[in-house]
Design a protein around this motif. Structure first.
Motif, PDB file in Angstrom:
ATOM      1  N   ALA A 446      48.525  35.568  32.469  1.00 40.02           N
ATOM      2  CA  ALA A 446      47.368  36.450  32.334  1.00 40.02           C
ATOM      3  C   ALA A 446      46.476  35.995  31.190  1.00 40.02           C
ATOM      4  O   ALA A 446      45.238  35.975  31.305  1.00 40.02           O
ATOM      5  N   VAL A 451      42.531  37.080  30.568  1.00 37.61           N
ATOM      6  CA  VAL A 451      42.689  38.537  30.660  1.00 37.61           C
ATOM      7  C   VAL A 451      42.995  39.096  29.277  1.00 37.61           C
ATOM      8  O   VAL A 451      43.881  38.604  28.569  1.00 37.61           O
ATOM      9  N   THR A 452      42.247  40.117  28.890  1.00 39.22           N
ATOM     10  CA  THR A 452      42.511  40.847  27.649  1.00 39.22           C
ATOM     11  C   THR A 452      42.675  42.326  27.964  1.00 39.22           C
ATOM     12  O   THR A 452      42.147  42.825  28.965  1.00 39.22           O
ATOM     13  N   VAL A 453      43.404  43.020  27.105  1.00 46.14           N
ATOM     14  CA  VAL A 453      43.685  44.445  27.320  1.00 46.14           C
ATOM     15  C   VAL A 453      43.192  45.232  26.120  1.00 46.14           C
ATOM     16  O   VAL A 453      43.439  44.850  24.967  1.00 46.14           O
ATOM     17  N   ALA A 501      42.176  46.379  31.542  1.00 43.28           N
ATOM     18  CA  ALA A 501      42.224  44.909  31.515  1.00 43.28           C
ATOM     19  C   ALA A 501      40.832  44.358  31.810  1.00 43.28           C
ATOM     20  O   ALA A 501      40.164  44.822  32.754  1.00 43.28           O
ATOM     21  N   GLN A 503      38.276  40.780  32.154  1.00 46.04           N
ATOM     22  CA  GLN A 503      38.171  39.329  32.384  1.00 46.04           C
ATOM     23  C   GLN A 503      36.690  38.973  32.449  1.00 46.04           C
ATOM     24  O   GLN A 503      35.941  39.576  33.232  1.00 46.04           O
ATOM     25  N   HIS A 527      43.956  48.486  40.421  1.00 46.30           N
ATOM     26  CA  HIS A 527      43.386  47.146  40.291  1.00 46.30           C
ATOM     27  C   HIS A 527      42.645  46.784  41.567  1.00 46.30           C
ATOM     28  O   HIS A 527      42.861  47.394  42.629  1.00 46.30           O
ATOM     29  N   LEU A 531      43.585  39.672  41.788  1.00 46.74           N
ATOM     30  CA  LEU A 531      43.923  39.964  40.397  1.00 46.74           C
ATOM     31  C   LEU A 531      44.694  38.790  39.791  1.00 46.74           C
ATOM     32  O   LEU A 531      45.631  38.275  40.416  1.00 46.74           O
ATOM     33  N   PRO A 532      44.330  38.322  38.612  1.00 55.79           N
ATOM     34  CA  PRO A 532      45.103  37.252  37.964  1.00 55.79           C
ATOM     35  C   PRO A 532      46.557  37.663  37.768  1.00 55.79           C
ATOM     36  O   PRO A 532      46.857  38.821  37.422  1.00 55.79           O
ATOM     37  N   THR A 535      48.417  40.467  35.141  1.00 58.34           N
ATOM     38  CA  THR A 535      47.476  41.443  34.574  1.00 58.34           C
ATOM     39  C   THR A 535      48.136  42.803  34.362  1.00 58.34           C
ATOM     40  O   THR A 535      48.030  43.404  33.277  1.00 58.34           O
ATOM     41  N   SER A 538      50.522  42.861  31.566  1.00 59.95           N
ATOM     42  CA  SER A 538      49.855  42.889  30.265  1.00 59.95           C
ATOM     43  C   SER A 538      49.449  44.298  29.877  1.00 59.95           C
ATOM     44  O   SER A 538      49.535  44.687  28.700  1.00 59.95           O
TER      45      SER A 538
END
Length: 655
Positions: A446, A451-453, A501, A503, A527, A531-532, A535, A538
């Motif tokens: 991820a 991808v960041t959360v 999440a 992106q 989602h 989706l990566p 994700t 994460s």
């Protein structure tokens, strides 16, 4: 935060008294044009039937008729009075069943007394919907006139349906009865509708839930007692020596009785006599007229006087609903499901429990809180059974722990394991543990995909994007679930911890957690497509890290169905067949990546025979939930008692 509570065991529960935007104003049945139209129609029909009877009555010696009535034996009058009393006992019980179905919360004695008074007076005055509604309004403290009207309409319509079942069955069983083909057709249609009640259908635009099978069977049984007792009272008042067998009288009497009820004339006057005389043309009319006159005195005049006296006396001193507070704020985070409006928090003695209703079952979800001692669990289970019986439902517990299941088995309930809850202690859930090597790979993938959360508040959450994500997820998964499963709604999610999440600067998924003082529980995961990988892992891992920093003792990843762990028992196979996505092997793989602890969860039914119905009711409640309210957790009293979540609903308020 304090919680208003209702106590069990004292025989009284509060009634929901407000209705949607109506207050205590007259309902639609009480508009002046309708009132005048119904009164005019009743007078017109009375005149028509009086004209039809005039020719026959002209040939009757009224003095001789009165003398024949006086010549009836005392034992005939006493037995007829006894059967009249039995009939009105059934009438009172009938009202009690309707009150339990609507969960009005009024004591059974008050409901039965009001039903007897309303029927006794309204059947004599005519215009049963109007007169019955006014009398019930007088006799039922806490109900508005509109609610009394709805209750009266429910009693009238269900009684006519019960009369149709009893009459059709009688016409089919007794030899020589008229209208047998029509009776067979009517009975088939009514039995088909009764079969639908087992599924608890929701009809578009209908403001009440369809009565369940327990309610319908009781109503039909009471209707049979009522009408057959009335027929026996009539038969007993025939002059001694009258050659009229009960088997010959009964079909004609039931049809005549129904004609009087349907047309709404005072006491069924005219309609009853014309129909009865027409269907018994070979019988001596003087004998029938003697019985009719005497029966009207016993079955109409005397009960009307008693009912009027009860109405004048009123309901008696009103007792206020029990008040107080829950001694313990809920500790389980998942009790946040109550904010969707389908479930409600209730107090049972010194414990709290999350309750919800289906057509045939009253469900308690999770364990009662706190549940430290076996005797407190036993008391909660017994109170649940008593409350379910008061609503004509089966008691059931969903997602109960092994401890509660063991106590339920000792009390004669039927527990079955249906799933396992995944949970972990954030402080000891080290990401470096060998058991979480698969999780580390997911997180790296991820991160490699950009991808960041972020943990978002209700003010900063990208609501429009989240709405789109949830809508796409629902389309791809056949719609959202409900009951004990969270659904996407802004007002609901505002009460949770949100993790989104991102992106390339765009939200692509989110997860929400119920949050209590010492526990968080995973609720929604939504989602879009493509989706990566990693994700969703994460999102959950970000919440676990936050929980560790905040000192949260327990993070639950919610339950996985037992079918995902293997074939399981018979119940697991039934549920998997009803809902294939219960075989959630993908969900098991996802949650297993966090190396959680697994705790068994149980479905507890009232008894083994009721287990299939309980499982079917649960499946339908989850897979076919009612629409969410426009505003989450709005005042349920706005819907009136017929659609309120139940008199055990606890309204939260702050001091």
């Amino acid at each position: 935060m304090a919680f208003q509570r209702w106590a069990f065991g004292n025989g009284r529960l509060p009634v929901v008294a407000r209705t949607a935007g109506r207050g205590d104003r007259f309902g639609p049945a009480f508009t002046l044009p309708r009132l005048l139209a119904r009164a005019g129609l009743s007078l017109l029909l009375s005149g028509v039937f009086a004209w039809l009877l005039a020719d026959r009555m002209a040939r009757i010696d009224l003095a001789a008729l009165a003398a024949a009535v006086r010549a009836l034996h005392l034992w005939q009058w006493l037995l007829a009075l006894g059967f009249t009393g039995l009939s009105f006992w059934a009438v009172g019980q009938y009202d009690g069943v309707i009150h339990r179905h609507f969960a009005t919360g009024l004591p059974p004695r008050v409901a039965r007394r009001a039903g007897i008074a309303a029927i006794a007076v309204s059947q004599t005055l005519g215009l049963g919907l109007i007169s019955g509604a006014i009398l019930r309004w007088r006799m039922l403290p806490g109900l508005s006139l509109w609610q009394a009207t709805r209750l009266t309409a429910a009693v009238a319509l269900s009684f006519l349906a019960g009369w149709a079942v009893v009459t059709s069955a009688t016409l089919l069983v007794l030899p020589g009865a008229p209208f047998r083909p029509l009776a067979g057709l009517a009975l088939a249609v009514l039995l088909g509708l009764a079969l639908l009640s087992c599924l608890g259908p929701r009809w578009p635009g209908l403001p009440v839930r369809w009565p369940n099978g327990f309610v319908l069977s009781r109503l039909v049984g009471l209707c049979a007692i009522d009408t057959l007792a009335a027929a026996l009272a009539f038969h007993l008042l025939l002059p001694v020596g009258a050659d009229l067998a009960l088997t010959v009288l009964l079909p004609a009497f039931l049809l005549a009785f129904g004609a009087g009820l349907t047309l709404g004339t005072p006491g069924g006057m005219g309609a009853f006599e014309v129909t009865l005389l027409a269907l018994l043309p070979v019988q001596p009319q003087p004998d029938l007229l003697v019985a009719i006159l005497a029966w009207r005195m016993v079955y109409y005049v005397l009960p009307a006087l008693v009912g009027a006296a009860l109405a004048v006396a009123g309901p008696g001193p009103a007792s206020p609903p029990p008040a107080g507070y829950l001694p313990h704020a809920p500790q389980r985070a998942e009790t946040g499901l109550r904010h969707q409006g389908t479930l409600a928090l209730a107090a049972i003695g010194e414990q709290s429990w999350l309750l919800g209703r289906s057509g045939h079952c009253l469900f308690a979800v999770f364990d009662p809180e706190p549940h430290r001692r076996p005797e407190t669990i036993d008391a909660a289970l017994l109170a649940l059974g008593a409350l379910a019986a008061s609503e004509s439902r089966l008691p059931a517990v969903y997602k109960a722990s092994a401890r509660t299941a063991a106590r339920a088995r000792a009390l004669g309930f039927a527990p079955r394991r249906i799933g396992r809850e995944a949970w972990l202690d954030p402080a000891s859930a080290a990401l470096s543990a060998p058991a979480r090597s698969g999780l580390r790979r997911k997180l790296r993938r991820a991160a490699a995909a950009g991808v960041t959360v972020r943990q978002m508040s209700s003010e900063t959450a990208p609501w429009r994007n989240m709405d789109d994500i949830a809508a796409r997820w629902a389309r791809d998964h056949g719609g959202e679930r409900g009951f004990s499963v969270g659904r996407h709604a802004r007002g609901y999610l505002c009460r949770q911890r949100l993790y989104v999440a991102w992106q390339a600067g765009h939200p692509i998924a989110y997860a929400s957690f119920h949050a209590a003082s010492r526990e968080w529980t995973l609720d929604l995961m939504r989602h879009g497509a493509d989706l990566p990988d990693g994700t969703m892992h994460s999102l959950v891992q970000a919440a676990i890290e936050d929980a560790r920093q905040l000192g949260i003792a327990r993070v639950s990843l919610a339950a996985v169905p037992e079918a995902a762990f293997g074939p399981g028992g018979r119940l697991g196979r039934i549920l998997a067949a009803l809902c294939p996505d219960l075989a959630a092997t993908g969900l098991l793989r996802f949650k297993s990546a966090f190396a959680p602890h697994w705790s068994p969860r149980y479905l507890i039914a009232a008894h083994p025979a009721g287990l299939p119905l309980t499982a079917l009711s649960l499946w339908r409640a989850i897979t076919r939930p009612p629409p969410l309210a426009r505003e989450i957790e709005q005042d349920h009293a706005d819907y009136g008692f017929a659609t309120a979540p139940g008199p055990w609903h606890i309204a939260e308020r702050t001091d």
